[in-house]
Design a protein around this motif. Structure first.
Motif, PDB file in Angstrom:
ATOM      1  N   VAL A  94      -5.941  -5.063   1.098  1.00 31.82           N
ATOM      2  CA  VAL A  94      -5.553  -3.905   0.289  1.00 31.82           C
ATOM      3  C   VAL A  94      -6.569  -2.789   0.443  1.00 31.82           C
ATOM      4  O   VAL A  94      -6.225  -1.618   0.654  1.00 31.82           O
ATOM      5  CB  VAL A  94      -5.401  -4.310  -1.194  1.00 31.82           C
ATOM      6  CG1 VAL A  94      -5.382  -3.076  -2.092  1.00 31.82           C
ATOM      7  CG2 VAL A  94      -4.118  -5.108  -1.395  1.00 31.82           C
ATOM      8  N   ALA A 144       0.846  -1.182   0.000  1.00 30.41           N
ATOM      9  CA  ALA A 144       0.000   0.000   0.000  1.00 30.41           C
ATOM     10  C   ALA A 144       0.888   1.241   0.000  1.00 30.41           C
ATOM     11  O   ALA A 144       1.867   1.320   0.739  1.00 30.41           O
ATOM     12  CB  ALA A 144      -0.902   0.009   1.230  1.00 30.41           C
ATOM     13  N   ALA A 154      -5.353   2.932   1.068  1.00 32.92           N
ATOM     14  CA  ALA A 154      -4.517   3.516   0.015  1.00 32.92           C
ATOM     15  C   ALA A 154      -5.301   3.646  -1.288  1.00 32.92           C
ATOM     16  O   ALA A 154      -6.187   2.835  -1.579  1.00 32.92           O
ATOM     17  CB  ALA A 154      -3.282   2.648  -0.214  1.00 32.92           C
ATOM     18  N   ASP A 186       1.039   4.971   0.885  1.00 32.60           N
ATOM     19  CA  ASP A 186       0.319   5.974   1.674  1.00 32.60           C
ATOM     20  C   ASP A 186       0.475   7.375   1.095  1.00 32.60           C
ATOM     21  O   ASP A 186       1.553   7.754   0.602  1.00 32.60           O
ATOM     22  CB  ASP A 186       0.823   5.973   3.119  1.00 32.60           C
ATOM     23  CG  ASP A 186       0.413   4.717   3.867  1.00 32.60           C
ATOM     24  OD1 ASP A 186      -0.551   4.069   3.438  1.00 32.60           O
ATOM     25  OD2 ASP A 186       1.074   4.392   4.879  1.00 32.60           O
ATOM     26  N   VAL A 244      -6.135   1.123  -6.667  1.00 29.27           N
ATOM     27  CA  VAL A 244      -6.877   0.103  -5.921  1.00 29.27           C
ATOM     28  C   VAL A 244      -8.250  -0.143  -6.540  1.00 29.27           C
ATOM     29  O   VAL A 244      -8.691  -1.295  -6.650  1.00 29.27           O
ATOM     30  CB  VAL A 244      -7.019   0.513  -4.435  1.00 29.27           C
ATOM     31  CG1 VAL A 244      -7.975  -0.422  -3.699  1.00 29.27           C
ATOM     32  CG2 VAL A 244      -5.647   0.519  -3.761  1.00 29.27           C
ATOM     33  N   SER A 270      -6.488  -1.008   3.730  1.00 26.25           N
ATOM     34  CA  SER A 270      -5.326  -0.153   3.971  1.00 26.25           C
ATOM     35  C   SER A 270      -5.659   1.324   3.769  1.00 26.25           C
ATOM     36  O   SER A 270      -4.957   2.199   4.278  1.00 26.25           O
ATOM     37  CB  SER A 270      -4.188  -0.536   3.017  1.00 26.25           C
ATOM     38  OG  SER A 270      -4.478  -0.127   1.684  1.00 26.25           O
ATOM     39  N   VAL A 314      -1.431   1.046  -5.048  1.00 28.13           N
ATOM     40  CA  VAL A 314      -0.556   0.018  -4.488  1.00 28.13           C
ATOM     41  C   VAL A 314       0.610  -0.225  -5.441  1.00 28.13           C
ATOM     42  O   VAL A 314       0.513   0.026  -6.649  1.00 28.13           O
ATOM     43  CB  VAL A 314      -1.302  -1.322  -4.250  1.00 28.13           C
ATOM     44  CG1 VAL A 314      -2.313  -1.191  -3.140  1.00 28.13           C
ATOM     45  CG2 VAL A 314      -1.959  -1.828  -5.537  1.00 28.13           C
TER      46      VAL A 314
END
Length: 243
Positions: free
Chosen positions: A195, A96, A200, A98, A163, A198, A203
């Motif tokens: 995922v 992930a 995010a 950020d 994502v 997360s 990725v």
């Protein structure tokens, strides 16, 4: 006349069965994974060095999976048996990213992290983002957005994927042969959940594909030549030299 047609049909059917049976028999040659034992240790060490990378504070590891498998070196033909043994690795990991809300931001973060970790000597961000800000390797198909980081880098491939619309199988080829060993990781469903949990937007997907042994006649391989030292693996895997 009817009798003649029926006899001919039966004859053709028997011929087809005979040929099909023959092909099946020709496709039963054994695969011998043990022949690749010498090359397997070094190949797995290289693979683990890539997919066991723990990531960074910004590029956070979510999951990894790998499979070591062997199949025939040559496929069976109509009257030719499948022969030899060929072994290879399919591996992938997802991280992930950020704080990246645009593909260019994600590419810069991933490229910097990969270079600092020593997984590549290339400046992947510079290779991926043109001076005018365009990205030739960015692809958008059916809601899926992905950017290949660099191109033609050998066994290791890096991509930034949005994502929304990403493919949880990591794009690895399905195994067609004898599985020597594997680590499934979370599995596709739980990996997808992890995922998305997360938070995010993008990725980093890292994949490693390598054929490390091929013998067309299943003869024992020659002793391996001395090889240069390889940086240690990130994990305590028993496949790592000195691990």
């Amino acid at each position: 006349m009817r009798w003649g047609i029926g006899t001919t049909a039966v004859g053709l059917l028997l011929a087809v069965v005979a040929v099909t049976s023959g092909c099946s028999a020709l496709d039963d040659d054994r695969v011998e994974p043990q022949l690749g034992a010498e090359a397997r240790t070094a190949a797995r060490q290289t693979m683990h060095r890539v997919v066991d990378w723990p990531g960074t504070g910004v590029v956070r590891r979510v999951d990894a999976t790998w499979t070591d498998s062997c199949g025939n070196a040559t496929a069976a033909g109509l009257f030719e048996a499948a022969a030899g043994t060929s072994c290879g690795l399919e591996a992938g990991a997802v991280y992930a990213i950020d704080g990246a809300s645009a593909p260019a931001d994600a590419v810069r973060a991933a490229g910097t992290a990969l270079r600092e970790a020593g997984l590549t000597e290339e400046d992947l961000a510079a290779r991926t983002i043109e001076p005018d800000g365009s990205m030739p390797y960015l692809v958008e198909i059916g809601g899926k957005q992905s950017v290949t980081l660099g191109d033609g880098l050998g066994e290791d491939h890096f991509a930034v994927v949005r994502v929304r619309g990403w493919d949880a199988d990591l794009g690895l080829w399905p195994v067609d042969g004898t599985v020597v060993d594997s680590s499934p990781g979370l599995g596709e469903e739980r990996r997808d959940e992890a995922v998305r949990a997360s938070g995010a937007t993008y990725v980093l997907v890292v994949t490693h594909r390598a054929r490390y042994f091929t013998s067309y006649d299943n003869e024992p391989p020659a002793p391996p030549a001395p090889r240069p030292s390889v940086p240690p693996c990130y994990s305590g895997s028993n496949d790592c030299v000195g691990g």
